[in-house]
Motif scaffolding. Structure first.
Motif, PDB file in Angstrom:
ATOM      1  N   GLY A   1      36.032  10.429 -57.495  1.00  0.00           N
ATOM      2  CA  GLY A   1      36.933  11.018 -58.649  1.00  0.00           C
ATOM      3  C   GLY A   1      37.834  11.991 -58.628  1.00  0.00           C
ATOM      4  O   GLY A   1      38.683  12.233 -59.060  1.00  0.00           O
ATOM      5  N   GLU A   2      37.560  12.459 -57.255  1.00  0.00           N
ATOM      6  CA  GLU A   2      38.732  13.817 -57.109  1.00  0.00           C
ATOM      7  C   GLU A   2      39.209  13.620 -55.726  1.00  0.00           C
ATOM      8  O   GLU A   2      38.787  12.952 -54.926  1.00  0.00           O
ATOM      9  CB  GLU A   2      37.631  15.042 -56.840  1.00  0.00           C
ATOM     10  N   PRO A   3      40.616  13.932 -55.940  1.00  0.00           N
ATOM     11  CA  PRO A   3      41.628  13.928 -54.665  1.00  0.00           C
ATOM     12  C   PRO A   3      40.858  14.315 -53.250  1.00  0.00           C
ATOM     13  O   PRO A   3      40.398  15.408 -53.467  1.00  0.00           O
ATOM     14  CB  PRO A   3      42.827  14.490 -54.904  1.00  0.00           C
ATOM     15  N   LEU A   4      40.855  13.699 -52.202  1.00  0.00           N
ATOM     16  CA  LEU A   4      40.141  14.064 -51.163  1.00  0.00           C
ATOM     17  C   LEU A   4      41.469  14.533 -50.086  1.00  0.00           C
ATOM     18  O   LEU A   4      42.299  14.005 -49.635  1.00  0.00           O
ATOM     19  CB  LEU A   4      39.510  12.783 -50.266  1.00  0.00           C
ATOM     20  N   SER A   5      41.492  15.915 -50.026  1.00  0.00           N
ATOM     21  CA  SER A   5      42.297  16.657 -49.350  1.00  0.00           C
ATOM     22  C   SER A   5      41.986  16.810 -47.677  1.00  0.00           C
ATOM     23  O   SER A   5      40.921  16.631 -47.284  1.00  0.00           O
ATOM     24  CB  SER A   5      42.847  18.026 -49.789  1.00  0.00           C
ATOM     25  N   ASP A   6      43.003  16.796 -46.961  1.00  0.00           N
ATOM     26  CA  ASP A   6      43.016  17.129 -45.581  1.00  0.00           C
ATOM     27  C   ASP A   6      41.971  15.939 -44.937  1.00  0.00           C
ATOM     28  O   ASP A   6      41.307  16.454 -43.821  1.00  0.00           O
ATOM     29  CB  ASP A   6      42.440  18.685 -45.405  1.00  0.00           C
ATOM     30  N   ALA A   7      42.104  14.901 -45.123  1.00  0.00           N
ATOM     31  CA  ALA A   7      41.458  13.490 -44.616  1.00  0.00           C
ATOM     32  C   ALA A   7      42.307  12.920 -43.542  1.00  0.00           C
ATOM     33  O   ALA A   7      43.568  12.832 -43.954  1.00  0.00           O
ATOM     34  CB  ALA A   7      40.805  12.941 -45.712  1.00  0.00           C
ATOM     35  N   THR A   8      41.720  12.401 -42.662  1.00  0.00           N
ATOM     36  CA  THR A   8      42.578  11.582 -41.488  1.00  0.00           C
ATOM     37  C   THR A   8      42.093  10.154 -42.021  1.00  0.00           C
ATOM     38  O   THR A   8      41.026   9.825 -42.358  1.00  0.00           O
ATOM     39  CB  THR A   8      42.045  11.701 -40.232  1.00  0.00           C
ATOM     40  N   VAL A   9      43.297   9.481 -42.479  1.00  0.00           N
ATOM     41  CA  VAL A   9      43.042   7.895 -42.829  1.00  0.00           C
ATOM     42  C   VAL A   9      43.648   7.221 -41.498  1.00  0.00           C
ATOM     43  O   VAL A   9      44.731   7.207 -41.035  1.00  0.00           O
ATOM     44  CB  VAL A   9      43.915   7.692 -44.133  1.00  0.00           C
ATOM     45  N   SER A  10      42.645   6.272 -40.890  1.00  0.00           N
ATOM     46  CA  SER A  10      43.268   5.459 -39.929  1.00  0.00           C
ATOM     47  C   SER A  10      43.277   3.887 -40.116  1.00  0.00           C
ATOM     48  O   SER A  10      42.122   3.595 -40.537  1.00  0.00           O
ATOM     49  CB  SER A  10      42.611   6.081 -38.648  1.00  0.00           C
ATOM     50  N   PHE A  11      44.268   3.350 -39.742  1.00  0.00           N
ATOM     51  CA  PHE A  11      44.098   1.890 -39.817  1.00  0.00           C
ATOM     52  C   PHE A  11      44.249   1.326 -38.193  1.00  0.00           C
ATOM     53  O   PHE A  11      45.011   1.689 -37.650  1.00  0.00           O
ATOM     54  CB  PHE A  11      45.332   1.413 -40.572  1.00  0.00           C
ATOM     55  N   GLU A  12      43.082   0.558 -38.176  1.00  0.00           N
ATOM     56  CA  GLU A  12      42.944  -0.293 -36.880  1.00  0.00           C
ATOM     57  C   GLU A  12      43.237  -1.772 -37.039  1.00  0.00           C
ATOM     58  O   GLU A  12      42.301  -2.447 -37.570  1.00  0.00           O
ATOM     59  CB  GLU A  12      41.550   0.228 -36.250  1.00  0.00           C
ATOM     60  N   PRO A  13      44.291  -2.029 -36.620  1.00  0.00           N
ATOM     61  CA  PRO A  13      44.709  -3.634 -36.765  1.00  0.00           C
ATOM     62  C   PRO A  13      43.486  -4.461 -35.997  1.00  0.00           C
ATOM     63  O   PRO A  13      43.103  -4.504 -34.878  1.00  0.00           O
ATOM     64  CB  PRO A  13      46.063  -3.860 -36.095  1.00  0.00           C
ATOM     65  N   ASN A  14      43.234  -5.627 -36.807  1.00  0.00           N
ATOM     66  CA  ASN A  14      42.319  -6.441 -36.178  1.00  0.00           C
ATOM     67  C   ASN A  14      43.108  -7.812 -35.830  1.00  0.00           C
ATOM     68  O   ASN A  14      43.712  -8.429 -36.727  1.00  0.00           O
ATOM     69  CB  ASN A  14      41.246  -7.405 -37.217  1.00  0.00           C
ATOM     70  N   GLY A  15      43.181  -8.337 -34.638  1.00  0.00           N
ATOM     71  CA  GLY A  15      43.785  -9.385 -34.156  1.00  0.00           C
ATOM     72  C   GLY A  15      43.747 -10.979 -34.506  1.00  0.00           C
ATOM     73  O   GLY A  15      44.569 -11.324 -34.466  1.00  0.00           O
ATOM     74  N   ALA A  16      42.450 -11.206 -35.046  1.00  0.00           N
ATOM     75  CA  ALA A  16      42.512 -12.588 -35.524  1.00  0.00           C
ATOM     76  C   ALA A  16      42.688 -13.387 -34.710  1.00  0.00           C
ATOM     77  O   ALA A  16      43.262 -14.313 -34.672  1.00  0.00           O
ATOM     78  CB  ALA A  16      43.031 -12.485 -36.671  1.00  0.00           C
ATOM     79  N   GLY A  17      42.136 -13.297 -33.163  1.00  0.00           N
ATOM     80  CA  GLY A  17      42.589 -14.059 -32.281  1.00  0.00           C
ATOM     81  C   GLY A  17      43.834 -13.839 -31.225  1.00  0.00           C
ATOM     82  O   GLY A  17      44.047 -14.630 -30.234  1.00  0.00           O
ATOM     83  N   LYS A  18      44.839 -12.734 -31.853  1.00  0.00           N
ATOM     84  CA  LYS A  18      45.980 -12.527 -30.917  1.00  0.00           C
ATOM     85  C   LYS A  18      45.507 -11.666 -30.063  1.00  0.00           C
ATOM     86  O   LYS A  18      44.822 -10.676 -30.177  1.00  0.00           O
ATOM     87  CB  LYS A  18      47.259 -11.656 -32.082  1.00  0.00           C
TER      88      LYS A  18
END
Length: 161
Positions: A41-58
């Motif tokens: 419930g509290e803002p999370l500061s100084d965190a790294t958010v990473s998105f790794e694309p999933n190819g779904a066959g590509k």
């Protein structure tokens, strides 16, 4: 320029040129992605958010993206190629506050913990988070995390004083 070519060769040359001009140099589509991360419930500061694309066959999906949360837990993604945004499609998401550095690269035991992990394992190492980036982008890539910080083994390194 094309006057000396036969009509069929001229047509094929113009079509090929048109296809080249119409195609982007980027084989993937990037859109703006931002959001807010909270922990219990509290803002999370100084965190790294990473998105790794999933190819779904590509074969080629595109680069991953990451951002760092501010004091309010807000972040904005940028690719590892320093392009703004994230690839359209499905992603595996990891969120972590753990940061470390080697003081001496010759001595692998000299790892210094800069910032302890405050995020439960199920959101980073053993992530269960996914997100689908829509074609129009989003400002609503929000993550409401819950749970306790993992207990790290002190043998991982020395804490920064």
């Amino acid at each position: 320029m094309f006057e000396n070519l036969r009509p069929i060769t001229r047509l094929l040359t113009l079509l090929a040129l048109g296809v080249q001009l119409g195609c982007s140099n980027t084989p993937y589509e990037l859109v703006s992605v931002s959001g807010v991360v909270t922990l219990n419930g509290e803002p999370l500061s100084d965190a790294t958010v990473s998105f790794e694309p999933n190819g779904a066959g590509k074969e080629l999906v595109g680069p991953g993206s990451m951002g760092t949360t501010d004091e309010q837990g807000a972040y904005e993604l940028e690719t590892y190629k320093n392009e703004s945004g994230a690839v359209v499609g499905f992603h595996t998401v990891r969120i972590s506050t753990f940061k470390s550095e080697f003081k001496d690269f010759k001595n692998s035991d000299d790892l210094e913990i800069v910032s302890k992990e405050r995020v439960p394992w199920q959101y980073n190492l053993n992530t269960q988070l996914t997100f689908e980036v829509p074609t129009e982008g989003t400002e609503g890539a929000n993550f409401e995390l819950t749970g306790e910080a993992p207990q790290l083994n002190n043998r991982l390194g020395r804490r920064r004083k």
